[in-house]
Design an enzyme around this catalytic site. Sequence first.
Site, PDB file in Angstrom:
ATOM      1  N   GLN A  88      17.839 -33.493   9.210  1.00 31.25           N
ATOM      2  CA  GLN A  88      17.431 -34.885   8.765  1.00 31.25           C
ATOM      3  C   GLN A  88      15.982 -34.967   8.572  1.00 31.25           C
ATOM      4  O   GLN A  88      15.349 -35.496   7.442  1.00 31.25           O
ATOM      5  CB  GLN A  88      17.852 -35.797   9.858  1.00 31.25           C
ATOM      6  N   ASP A 112      15.024 -17.328  12.051  1.00 28.64           N
ATOM      7  CA  ASP A 112      16.028 -17.826  12.773  1.00 28.64           C
ATOM      8  C   ASP A 112      15.237 -18.027  13.934  1.00 28.64           C
ATOM      9  O   ASP A 112      14.521 -17.202  14.628  1.00 28.64           O
ATOM     10  CB  ASP A 112      17.172 -16.676  12.814  1.00 28.64           C
ATOM     11  N   ALA A 125      15.878 -27.364  15.408  1.00 25.80           N
ATOM     12  CA  ALA A 125      16.247 -27.221  16.942  1.00 25.80           C
ATOM     13  C   ALA A 125      17.784 -27.349  16.949  1.00 25.80           C
ATOM     14  O   ALA A 125      18.585 -27.412  16.310  1.00 25.80           O
ATOM     15  CB  ALA A 125      15.765 -28.637  17.341  1.00 25.80           C
ATOM     16  N   THR A 163      11.896 -35.294  22.018  1.00 25.94           N
ATOM     17  CA  THR A 163      13.142 -36.166  22.255  1.00 25.94           C
ATOM     18  C   THR A 163      12.796 -37.179  23.301  1.00 25.94           C
ATOM     19  O   THR A 163      12.135 -36.939  24.289  1.00 25.94           O
ATOM     20  CB  THR A 163      14.531 -35.262  22.322  1.00 25.94           C
ATOM     21  N   TYR A 186      20.177 -30.214  26.928  1.00 31.35           N
ATOM     22  CA  TYR A 186      19.424 -30.146  25.462  1.00 31.35           C
ATOM     23  C   TYR A 186      18.184 -30.803  25.881  1.00 31.35           C
ATOM     24  O   TYR A 186      16.867 -30.478  25.463  1.00 31.35           O
ATOM     25  CB  TYR A 186      20.203 -31.234  24.680  1.00 31.35           C
ATOM     26  N   LYS A 215      14.471 -29.013  25.384  1.00 30.09           N
ATOM     27  CA  LYS A 215      13.327 -29.580  24.565  1.00 30.09           C
ATOM     28  C   LYS A 215      12.038 -29.863  25.213  1.00 30.09           C
ATOM     29  O   LYS A 215      11.039 -29.563  24.814  1.00 30.09           O
ATOM     30  CB  LYS A 215      14.102 -30.815  23.687  1.00 30.09           C
TER      31      LYS A 215
END
Length: 317
Positions: free
Chosen positions: A11, A36, A60, A101, A125, A129
């Site tokens: 996005q 990658d 991510a 995040t 997650y 992060k």
Amino acid sequence: MKIVVTGREGQVARSLRERGHLAGVDVVSLARPEIDLDDPDSIHAPLSSLRPDAVVNAAAFTAVDLAETEAERAFAVNRRGAGAVAAAAARLEIPVIQLSTDYVFDGALDRPYLESDVTHPLTVYGRSKLEGERAVAAVQPNHVILRTAWVYSPFGKNFVRTMLSLATQRAEVSVVADQHGSPTNAWDIADGILAVAKQMTECPETLALRGVFHLAGGGEATWAEFAEAIFAESRALGGPSARVVPIPSSAYPTIARRPLNSRLNTDKIRAVYGLQLPAWRQSLAICIGRLLADGMTEPRLTVPGEERQNPEHGKTR
Ligand SMILES: NC(=O)c1ccc[n+]([C@@H]2O[C@H](COP(=O)([O-])OP(=O)(O)OC[C@H]3O[C@@H](n4cnc5c(N)ncnc54)[C@H](OP(=O)(O)O)[C@@H]3O)[C@@H](O)[C@H]2O)c1
């Protein structure tokens, strides 16, 4: 200015190419298979050959529930991969902008989170992060970490597209009403990134421009309020809508536990960078307008030449 963004279909990556094109900034995606994030050795050479002024790590492992069972992959991409992008930026002596995040917080506070608040992620997650933020800061002092939240766009998988799609199938949708956050349009994030990159490259010595910043849509909402707004905007444009039934998180168990409060306070980026994203409701209307105009399929990118470069174009995930 030339900016490289990691990821192609994401996005933020897609939005950055679009908004960069409008702003006259050359934004180039560096993505699989060329690099990658799971393979740190794959990053430096292709990045170096592009000779950008700044690199944005928008790639991510973002599947919050899947990360609980695929922790190794989540950490490989979100911690080691982020560190490798920042290390490559350091070797090339260019700034790195790392996306992070709201899920670095546990949600226990009853006000929007400041950059200086204690982090305590509830999920794999969120931990991966947060460790990514630390990996970036450890190898490239010339960094900005942008924590954002509840990202939506006309592209890919997100809450807005899910709600509109559900509304074509049913009259009523149950939505969690006790999680509070900051819905953020990826186009606004892209504009914010462009402004940050510009100031970072123009002021390479200014320490105040470096560090962690919160960048999120203005205002706040629960998922249920967000859904109500999505349907109201859609209805006004003749699109699908459904009745929202507010439910508690306990009635919608997920593998990964979400914070009840992940609102982000964005005063710091406004004070330091002069940046304030539009109210989320205003940006939502623009996103829905575009989605409906495109028949709720993935819209065509407005960047000339992208059709040829992107064989996935038009695919609905
Ligand atoms: N989505 C949210 O609600 C949200 C909320 C807060 C923060 N964020 C953060 O904001 C950033 C952008 O999120 P987004 O919503 O744009 O993500 P997204 O739409 O899920 O896209 C993720 C991107 O990561 C790329 N990617 C995944 N694994 C990779 C690997 N091993 N190597 C290279 N690329 C890989 C994907 O590549 P392909 O292009 O090849 O598919 C894709 O471009 C992320 O850092 C995310 O953690 C997101």
